[in-house]
Design a protein around this motif. Structure first.
Motif, PDB file in Angstrom:
ATOM      1  N   SER B   2       0.872  -1.187   0.000  1.00 25.62           N
ATOM      2  CA  SER B   2       0.000   0.000   0.000  1.00 25.62           C
ATOM      3  C   SER B   2       0.896   1.219   0.000  1.00 25.62           C
ATOM      4  O   SER B   2       2.065   1.146   0.366  1.00 25.62           O
ATOM      5  CB  SER B   2      -0.854  -0.021   1.280  1.00 25.62           C
ATOM      6  OG  SER B   2       0.047   0.061   2.385  1.00 25.62           O
ATOM      7  N   GLN B   3       0.337   2.316  -0.391  1.00 26.21           N
ATOM      8  CA  GLN B   3       1.123   3.534  -0.568  1.00 26.21           C
ATOM      9  C   GLN B   3       1.426   4.175   0.788  1.00 26.21           C
ATOM     10  O   GLN B   3       0.605   4.101   1.708  1.00 26.21           O
ATOM     11  CB  GLN B   3       0.305   4.537  -1.395  1.00 26.21           C
ATOM     12  CG  GLN B   3       0.262   4.179  -2.877  1.00 26.21           C
ATOM     13  CD  GLN B   3       1.668   4.134  -3.476  1.00 26.21           C
ATOM     14  OE1 GLN B   3       2.328   3.091  -3.413  1.00 26.21           O
ATOM     15  NE2 GLN B   3       2.129   5.254  -3.975  1.00 26.21           N
ATOM     16  N   ALA B   4       2.572   4.822   0.880  1.00 24.30           N
ATOM     17  CA  ALA B   4       2.809   5.719   2.015  1.00 24.30           C
ATOM     18  C   ALA B   4       1.883   6.919   1.790  1.00 24.30           C
ATOM     19  O   ALA B   4       1.440   7.178   0.673  1.00 24.30           O
ATOM     20  CB  ALA B   4       4.256   6.182   2.010  1.00 24.30           C
ATOM     21  N   ILE B   5       1.622   7.632   2.864  1.00 24.86           N
ATOM     22  CA  ILE B   5       0.714   8.796   2.739  1.00 24.86           C
ATOM     23  C   ILE B   5       1.475   9.900   1.994  1.00 24.86           C
ATOM     24  O   ILE B   5       2.591  10.273   2.386  1.00 24.86           O
ATOM     25  CB  ILE B   5       0.294   9.291   4.140  1.00 24.86           C
ATOM     26  CG1 ILE B   5      -0.355   8.119   4.903  1.00 24.86           C
ATOM     27  CG2 ILE B   5      -0.636  10.482   4.058  1.00 24.86           C
ATOM     28  CD1 ILE B   5      -0.320   8.276   6.411  1.00 24.86           C
ATOM     29  N   VAL B   6       0.931  10.393   0.904  1.00 28.44           N
ATOM     30  CA  VAL B   6       1.625  11.434   0.118  1.00 28.44           C
ATOM     31  C   VAL B   6       1.507  12.754   0.864  1.00 28.44           C
ATOM     32  O   VAL B   6       0.409  13.159   1.285  1.00 28.44           O
ATOM     33  CB  VAL B   6       0.996  11.566  -1.288  1.00 28.44           C
ATOM     34  CG1 VAL B   6       1.648  12.742  -2.026  1.00 28.44           C
ATOM     35  CG2 VAL B   6       1.185  10.255  -2.055  1.00 28.44           C
ATOM     36  N   ALA B   7       2.645  13.377   1.130  1.00 26.82           N
ATOM     37  CA  ALA B   7       2.660  14.624   1.906  1.00 26.82           C
ATOM     38  C   ALA B   7       3.155  15.757   1.027  1.00 26.82           C
ATOM     39  O   ALA B   7       3.774  15.535  -0.009  1.00 26.82           O
ATOM     40  CB  ALA B   7       3.606  14.450   3.102  1.00 26.82           C
ATOM     41  N   GLU B   8       2.867  16.969   1.475  1.00 22.37           N
ATOM     42  CA  GLU B   8       3.354  18.147   0.743  1.00 22.37           C
ATOM     43  C   GLU B   8       4.590  18.733   1.419  1.00 22.37           C
ATOM     44  O   GLU B   8       5.468  19.298   0.785  1.00 22.37           O
ATOM     45  CB  GLU B   8       2.245  19.223   0.745  1.00 22.37           C
ATOM     46  CG  GLU B   8       1.015  18.839  -0.070  1.00 22.37           C
ATOM     47  CD  GLU B   8       1.378  18.538  -1.532  1.00 22.37           C
ATOM     48  OE1 GLU B   8       2.212  19.285  -2.067  1.00 22.37           O
ATOM     49  OE2 GLU B   8       0.889  17.530  -2.068  1.00 22.37           O
ATOM     50  N   LYS B   9       4.606  18.571   2.760  1.00 22.52           N
ATOM     51  CA  LYS B   9       5.602  19.341   3.522  1.00 22.52           C
ATOM     52  C   LYS B   9       6.377  18.399   4.437  1.00 22.52           C
ATOM     53  O   LYS B   9       5.786  17.505   5.042  1.00 22.52           O
ATOM     54  CB  LYS B   9       4.841  20.387   4.350  1.00 22.52           C
ATOM     55  CG  LYS B   9       5.658  21.568   4.853  1.00 22.52           C
ATOM     56  CD  LYS B   9       4.698  22.657   5.417  1.00 22.52           C
ATOM     57  CE  LYS B   9       5.459  23.878   5.912  1.00 22.52           C
ATOM     58  NZ  LYS B   9       6.321  23.563   7.098  1.00 22.52           N
ATOM     59  N   HIS B  10       7.681  18.600   4.516  1.00 20.51           N
ATOM     60  CA  HIS B  10       8.536  17.793   5.407  1.00 20.51           C
ATOM     61  C   HIS B  10       8.663  18.570   6.722  1.00 20.51           C
ATOM     62  O   HIS B  10       8.651  19.796   6.740  1.00 20.51           O
ATOM     63  CB  HIS B  10       9.907  17.657   4.736  1.00 20.51           C
ATOM     64  CG  HIS B  10      10.854  16.738   5.446  1.00 20.51           C
ATOM     65  ND1 HIS B  10      11.638  17.175   6.498  1.00 20.51           N
ATOM     66  CD2 HIS B  10      11.147  15.428   5.265  1.00 20.51           C
ATOM     67  CE1 HIS B  10      12.381  16.166   6.922  1.00 20.51           C
ATOM     68  NE2 HIS B  10      12.107  15.092   6.194  1.00 20.51           N
ATOM     69  N   ASP B  13      10.866  21.490   6.617  1.00 20.11           N
ATOM     70  CA  ASP B  13      10.771  22.407   5.466  1.00 20.11           C
ATOM     71  C   ASP B  13      10.880  23.874   5.848  1.00 20.11           C
ATOM     72  O   ASP B  13      11.246  24.719   5.038  1.00 20.11           O
ATOM     73  CB  ASP B  13       9.452  22.168   4.709  1.00 20.11           C
ATOM     74  CG  ASP B  13       9.652  21.134   3.591  1.00 20.11           C
ATOM     75  OD1 ASP B  13      10.763  20.551   3.525  1.00 20.11           O
ATOM     76  OD2 ASP B  13       8.726  20.902   2.803  1.00 20.11           O
ATOM     77  N   ALA B  18      12.545  25.047   0.746  1.00 20.57           N
ATOM     78  CA  ALA B  18      11.755  23.979   0.138  1.00 20.57           C
ATOM     79  C   ALA B  18      11.434  24.325  -1.319  1.00 20.57           C
ATOM     80  O   ALA B  18      11.273  23.440  -2.148  1.00 20.57           O
ATOM     81  CB  ALA B  18      10.471  23.780   0.933  1.00 20.57           C
ATOM     82  N   ASP B  19      11.386  25.644  -1.603  1.00 19.74           N
ATOM     83  CA  ASP B  19      11.060  26.021  -2.988  1.00 19.74           C
ATOM     84  C   ASP B  19      12.222  25.681  -3.935  1.00 19.74           C
ATOM     85  O   ASP B  19      12.094  25.812  -5.148  1.00 19.74           O
ATOM     86  CB  ASP B  19      10.718  27.522  -3.073  1.00 19.74           C
ATOM     87  CG  ASP B  19      11.796  28.396  -2.422  1.00 19.74           C
ATOM     88  OD1 ASP B  19      12.746  27.828  -1.828  1.00 19.74           O
ATOM     89  OD2 ASP B  19      11.683  29.642  -2.489  1.00 19.74           O
ATOM     90  N   MET B  21      13.694  22.585  -3.675  1.00 23.23           N
ATOM     91  CA  MET B  21      13.798  21.109  -3.693  1.00 23.23           C
ATOM     92  C   MET B  21      13.153  20.591  -4.972  1.00 23.23           C
ATOM     93  O   MET B  21      12.218  21.220  -5.485  1.00 23.23           O
ATOM     94  CB  MET B  21      13.084  20.547  -2.469  1.00 23.23           C
ATOM     95  CG  MET B  21      13.846  20.829  -1.187  1.00 23.23           C
ATOM     96  SD  MET B  21      15.449  20.017  -1.164  1.00 23.23           S
ATOM     97  CE  MET B  21      16.389  21.188  -0.200  1.00 23.23           C
ATOM     98  N   PRO B  22      13.531  19.394  -5.498  1.00 23.14           N
ATOM     99  CA  PRO B  22      14.659  18.583  -5.028  1.00 23.14           C
ATOM    100  C   PRO B  22      15.994  19.272  -5.315  1.00 23.14           C
ATOM    101  O   PRO B  22      16.108  20.011  -6.303  1.00 23.14           O
ATOM    102  CB  PRO B  22      14.507  17.287  -5.804  1.00 23.14           C
ATOM    103  CG  PRO B  22      13.726  17.635  -7.031  1.00 23.14           C
ATOM    104  CD  PRO B  22      12.869  18.800  -6.684  1.00 23.14           C
TER     105      PRO B  22
END
Lengths: 384, 277, 92
Positions: B2-10, B13, B18-19, B21-22
């Motif tokens: 199953s997928q890990a939960i997709v997040a926007e922010k670490h 951050d 963060a702007d 990244m990567p």
């Protein structure tokens, strides 16, 4: 007992010491340098004086470190300076360019000596002029003043700090061993008579958003950079950068940035340039000179006038940016230009570029002041 | 699966840009790991973020300053330490850190490194040692282990490398430690410890460099180098080796000695003060 | 699960967190360090790829509840791409 920063009054002062006192009067509270004849006395004087005004003196391990350290101090908001001579200036070139790119003001005093290479450490020269302008890699403009007396070592140090802070760029004081090591009258004005230009600062406080350090909207093309620790979280990099200071490798951003850095000085040249004219009234022969050589040129011009020869002296107090307009205007009424300088023809090249005709050079590679006689001879040769 | 939960922010951050990244570092490169330890150390230090300043030189590790959301200065090759010295001495209330690589700090910047340590300037210097000049494609550097290969040492590096902890100890630094990118908790702890310890703190962190160093030396990817560190690291307290042997030697049997080499209290550099009459 | 020679006195008060894994796929560069260093072997390389073609991690079949929020994946990730938090309902 500790003396104040501004030693108001009349003094009989060593040129290098006058430069150091000028720095203190200008509010310089940070010196990092490395011993090198003939500028060491500036460091020695400040080593004793800076602690008296709660300033920082540090002797670094080399000139590379010295230049980097004064830029770091400038980033923290201090008025900072170093002092060196030709060999040291060569080592400072890369970080001089860093100061231009980061737009950090600071002062580099170059007490010129017989060059190239080790040359004549204890004897005068004026052959770093083009190096000051083109020594670091890339297209950029510098501010460089050239004192011809201990009094000007004091005055032009203050002017250099003000211009550096006004345009956020390193300034260079192109002195020479004669002016640096001679002792002469120096008058230090009261503190409130010493003008002090503050660096442009951000208009609004930090608000957590990405501060656009290099978004320049003012016509003077000068950014408003905060100091380190003020909460703007700025990024300064020697890489070509965009308005936010972030590295940006596009040719378009590069062209825009490099042109702004260049225009920032050229566009404001009239505010930066300083020249002094002597016996200009009705002059037909113009001697152009600077630094210690201008003292001989002045004497030669006076002697020529005494013989009825219409000679005048244009003394370049600022060498960079070069006073083109002034010389171009003069050339309308001048038959012959003579450039007297202690190198093999560096400023002469600039004058020829501006007046578009041959210019007579009174040159000497350095090691001894050019006396008035060869300059007077050159004047008389064209006066016939 | 199953997928890990997709997040926007670490969680970190707010401390990094963060702007941007990567970031530019290669897959498996260890610089990001160490930068994260630095960000965590800042978050956990009780000093206000505004007072944390980072200075970097040139090279892959030199890009750390550009990714930290702090007052950050990306200076010229080898000159991060003197620039940081000027910053610190002009405003002693700042906590100034230097982040750079083995080439930047110990090759071209070597003179400034040893003098800043001798003077015991109050700086925290994190030296990311990946044994080569990575940015320019994998040339050997002053810490390249003897016998290792690089684009400028196709027959193997002929030179003995620096033992950085030994060098910095001899110069007079107050705090010297060496870890690898696997020792992430120790790196974070030492960086935070260095913030509050007056004087010159030098933390060498071995980091995988799959493209620059790995490709010339048969280390397939960053993961393999991380595992090499995990397997071959020996803490200096358990080591039965003299200091000279603690140089990095990646040939078969030689362990990688890690730990805190120096923790002493020489007075930090302080500019002279006038004798108040 | 019994892992101790002697039972610690406060074992009953020890709560093993039930962790949840969060991922920012676009930042992952497929270095697999988190996968290899996860002590509970919760992660594996997924078939899914981000815009740059890197295979980001996913949770192994049956390991949905294995994460103990030790945070080592977050700590050792060079890309600031993965982290965990302690979900509710943790096993003693």
């Amino acid at each position: 007992m500790t003396r104040p920063a501004v030693l108001t009054g009349k003094h009989f002062m060593h040129g290098d010491h006058a430069c150091a006192e000028g720095a203190l009067a200008a509010g310089c509270r940070f010196f990092a340098g490395y011993p090198i004849t003939p500028s060491t006395e500036i460091a020695e004087h400040l080593a004793a004086r800076l602690p008296e005004v709660d300033g920082v003196f540090i002797q670094m391990e080399d000139e590379l470190a010295s230049m980097a350290t004064i830029l770091g101090a400038s980033a923290a908001g201090a008025r900072s300076m170093t002092a060196t001579s030709g060999p040291g200036l060569s080592l400072m070139m890369e970080n001089l360019g860093l100061g231009v790119m980061l737009e950090l003001p600071t002062l580099v005093v170059d007490v010129m000596r017989g060059s190239p290479s080790t040359g004549l450490p204890t004897l005068p020269g004026q052959s770093d002029v083009m190096q000051a302008r083109w020594g670091s890699h890339g297209d950029f403009a510098v501010i460089a003043y050239s004192p011809w007396s201990p009094q000007e070592m004091f005055d032009l140090t203050i002017l250099s700090f003000n211009m550096a802070d006004l345009y956020c760029v390193p300034a260079i004081l192109l002195a020479d061993e004669v002016v640096g090591h001679m002792v002469e009258k120096v008058t230090i004005p009261p503190e409130d008579k010493i003008d002090h230009i503050e660096r442009k600062k951000p208009s609004k406080p930090a608000d957590g958003s990405t501060y656009k350090s290099y978004l320049v909207e003012d016509p003077d093309l000068v950014p408003a950079l905060p100091f380190a620790g003020e909460g703007y979280h700025i990024h300064l990099t020697g890489l070509t950068h965009d308005e936010r200071g972030y590295p940006d490798m596009s040719a378009e951003t590069h062209d825009h940035l490099v042109r702004r850095l260049f225009e920032k000085i050229q566009k404001n040249a009239n505010d930066i340039i300083r020249v002094e004219g002597y016996e200009l009234e009705g002059a037909r022969i113009m001697v152009v000179s600077y630094g210690c050589t201008a003292r001989s040129a002045h004497s030669a011009v006076l002697q020529a006038r005494a013989k009825g020869i219409p000679a005048g002296l244009l003394r370049l107090v600022s060498i960079w940016p070069f006073p083109e307009c002034i010389i171009r205007d003069l050339s309308k009424s001048i038959d012959h230009f003579i450039v007297a300088e202690m190198n093999l023809g560096q400023v002469r090249l600039e004058v020829e570029r501006v007046v578009h005709r041959d210019v007579i050079g009174v040159h000497h590679a350095g090691g001894a002041m050019i006396p008035p006689e060869p300059i007077l001879a050159a004047i008389e040769a064209v006066a016939k | 699966m199953s997928q890990a939960i997709v997040a926007e922010k670490h969680p970190l951050d707010d401390l990094i840009r963060a702007d941007r990244m990567p970031h530019i570092w290669c897959p498996g490169c260890g610089i990001g790991i160490i930068m994260r330890c630095y960000a965590q150390a800042i978050l956990d230090s009780d000093m206000p973020i505004d007072k944390h300043i980072v200075v970097s030189g040139i090279g892959c590790s030199g890009r750390v300053a550009g990714y930290m959301k702090l007052d950050s200065y990306h200076t010229t090759h080898g000159r991060a330490i003197p620039f940081a010295t000027g910053l610190k001495l002009a405003n002693p209330s700042l906590t100034v850190s230097v982040f750079s690589g083995d080439g930047d700090l110990a090759a071209i910047g070597g003179n400034h490194l040893i003098h800043a340590a001798r003077r015991n300037i109050d700086l925290t210097v994190v030296c990311i040692n990946n044994f080569n000049f990575g940015m320019t494609g994998g040339q050997v550097g002053p810490t390249t282990p003897q016998g290792a290969f690089g684009t400028t040492a196709p027959y193997g590096c002929q030179e003995l490398p620096f033992n950085l902890p030994g060098l910095l100890k001899a110069c007079g630094a107050n705090f010297v430690s060496r870890w690898t990118a696997v020792h992430v908790r120790q790196v974070r702890d030492d960086i935070q410890y260095a913030f509050s310890k007056p004087g010159f703190a030098f933390i060498e962190v071995l980091a995988p460099c799959p493209i620059g160093f790995g490709k010339s030396n048969g280390i397939d990817d960053g993961l393999e180098e991380m595992e090499m560190y995990r397997d071959r690291s020996v803490h200096i307290q358990e080591a039965k080796a003299s200091e000279e042997e603690m140089v990095i030697d990646l040939r078969a049997d030689h362990p990688i000695y890690v730990g805190r080499f120096v923790d002493r209290d020489r007075p930090p550099f302080k500019p002279a003060e006038a004798l108040k009459s | 699960m019994k892992v101790y020679d002697r039972t610690p006195l406060n074992l009953d008060r020890m709560v093993i967190p039930h962790g949840r894994v969060y991922l920012i796929p676009e930042r992952c560069k497929g270095c697999n360090i988190c996968i290899r260093f996860c002590p509970m072997q919760v992660l594996q390389e997924s078939k899914g790829q981000n815009a740059k073609g890197y295979h980001y991690p996913e949770i192994v079949e049956g390991k949905e509840d294995a994460c103990v929020h030790c945070q080592f994946c977050m700590i050792v990730c060079p890309e600031f791409a993965i982290y965990t938090d302690a979900g509710e309902g943790s096993t003693p």
